[in-house]
Design an enzyme around this catalytic site. Structure first.
Site, PDB file in Angstrom:
ATOM      1  CE  LYS A  87      25.934 -19.954  58.199  1.00 47.73           C
ATOM      2  NZ  LYS A  87      27.064 -20.271  57.306  1.00 47.73           N
ATOM      3  CB  SER A 114      25.296 -20.947  54.185  1.00 48.08           C
ATOM      4  OG  SER A 114      26.419 -21.154  55.016  1.00 48.08           O
ATOM      5  CB  SER A 166      29.247 -20.438  53.884  1.00 51.51           C
ATOM      6  OG  SER A 166      28.674 -21.436  53.077  1.00 51.51           O
TER       7      SER A 166
END
Length: 464
Positions: A77, A152, A176
């Site tokens: 990420k 996210s 997330s």
């Protein structure tokens, strides 16, 4: 609109990470062949999905060959440092410089054997529940690109669901990992606070909400990753997880939570799915009974204030974090709106922090009556692109977010583990999921239940 995926009869096939690692050990395939397949799959889906922030497929960072996933490709990420890679945090507010060192989380990923091939997209600083931007293409859901992939860790979930890689790194500060897993039909486990290597962002918070992990297409991939990560860095304050390989024989007291702590209305399809899973768990021999979290509107207000504090820290401290290229005027409207909200709430800071810190105690008390809580992950199915765009007016956007992200933040504040498990599809073809949570340190129970659900209620495949 048709689904977007890259599954094909290539070196990756439709295997999960455990199977790919076995094939690598048997020398039926090479890590270079897997990387080449990833590159072809990225080229196939990325023009529609927009899940990749940085492509390093031709220059990967190899994992340790003693790890259980040795040679298996993955993505990280875009808020986690990989030495030499620029980390953008989903924002255009600064020019990212190459990271000087691996984050501790990155070292933990490498210890499991995973090869790192690039970075996945996320909304600005992970503050939104959809991977959308003010002036860039959104990350789209491979089940139907008209819809959100969640956030996210939206880029990670979109690319795993589409078959680009079998697993991808994700992290979770309010849902997330679990939100995009639910939106994209994946398994998403948020570990106990302190289970995995410390997250640098979480460590700077007054209350550490952030836990790292992965999103995966099978329970065994998540179980194998957690066991390997736990071996790499054992937290002596928590019971060891070990390798969970299937359902357990023991029968549990499961509390069924259908009403949201935020007061959000749960849509009919989501409610029906959770109820069906509750009935299945009852047939498996568990005792399922109605439950409530006891968390009301005050928690919602406190979390919103804390969410604002985090955005305020970005606005006021961005230059310290990112250097002289940081320009707060380039932050999106959601970040500024949350920061402005906190400015008005600033005087309440000691009070809301005190109350949030006490949540862990009240949450622990729930598990004197229940072994596990079963609930929705989200109050409704994934929204269309634009519904949660940062260009929506702040008051309306926060209302929509609180009506959507209605169940996940409690476990972040409490520091407890929780897992999103796929549970079918809605009438519009999008995935549905359930949320299982339990007491601090008890990831084993969550994985055992997830294995049982995977066996008795197999989830649909995007390529089916």
């Amino acid at each position: 609109m048709s689904r977007v995926h890259a599954f094909s009869d290539d070196a990756l096939g439709d295997d999960d990470a455990v199977e790919l690692a076995d094939r690598l050990r048997r020398r039926e395939v090479s890590a270079a062949e897997l990387r080449a397949a990833v590159a072809r799959r990225v080229a196939r889906v990325e023009p529609e999905l927009h899940g990749l922030a940085l492509d390093r497929i031709d220059d990967p960072v190899p994992g340790e060959r003693a790890g259980p996933f040795a040679g298996v490709p993955t993505l990280v990420k875009d808020n986690t440092e990989v030495r030499g890679w620029p980390v953008g945090n989903g924002t255009t507010a600064y020019v990212p410089a190459p990271a000087r060192e691996h984050a501790e989380v990155t070292r933990q990923l490498l210890a499991t054997g995973l090869d790192l091939l690039g970075l996945t997209r996320m909304p600005e600083y992970g503050l939104n529940a959809s991977t959308e931007f003010a002036a860039a293409e959104p990350t789209r859901n491979p089940w139907d690109p008209r819809f959100s992939a969640g956030a996210s860790s939206g880029g990670a979930a979109a690319l795993v669901a589409a078959g680009v890689v079998p697993v991808a790194h994700a992290n979770d500060g309010g849902g997330s990992i679990r939100i995009p897993a639910a939106a994209c039909g994946l398994v998403g486990l948020k570990p106990t606070r302190g289970r995995l290597a410390p997250n640098a962002t979480g460590a700077r918070m007054p209350i550490d909400l952030v836990a790292d992990g992965i999103v995966s297409r099978t329970v065994r991939d998540t179980a194998t990753f957690l066991a390997a990560a736990d071996r790499y860095r054992r937290n002596p304050a928590l019971p060891p997880v070990g390798l969970v390989e299937g359902p357990a024989r023991r029968r549990l007291r499961i509390g069924l939570v259908l009403d949201s702590p935020t007061g959000a209305q749960v849509d009919a399809e989501t409610r029906r799915t959770v109820t069906e899973v509750a009935e299945l768990l009852g047939k498996q021999g568990h005792v399922v009974e109605p439950a409530t979290t006891g968390i009301g509107s005050r928690f919602v207000d406190d979390f919103l204030d804390y969410w604002g504090l985090l955005a305020f820290s970005v606005v006021t401290g961005g230059r310290w974090l990112h250097g002289r290229t940081f320009d707060p005027d380039r932050l999106d409207a959601l970040t500024h709106g949350l920061a402005d909200h906190y400015r008005k709430a600033m005087a309440r800071t000691p009070v809301f922090l005190h109350r949030l810190r006490r949540v862990a105690q009240s949450y622990t008390e729930l598990f004197t009556r229940h072994d596990v809580l079963l609930s929705p992950v989200l109050a409704h199915t994934p929204p269309e692109i634009g519904w949660l765009s940062p260009t929506v007016g702040f008051d309306e956007l926060t209302r929509r977010l609180l009506d959507y992200v209605a169940f996940t933040p409690l476990c972040n504040v409490a520091g407890a583990p929780a897992i999103s498990v796929p549970s079918g599809t809605a009438g519009n073809g999008l995935p549905l999921a359930v949320h299982l949570s339990t007491a601090t340190g008890d990831e084993r129970t969550l994985l055992e239940l997830a294995f049982a659900l995977e066996a008795d209620r197999p989830w649909p495949r995007i390529q089916g």
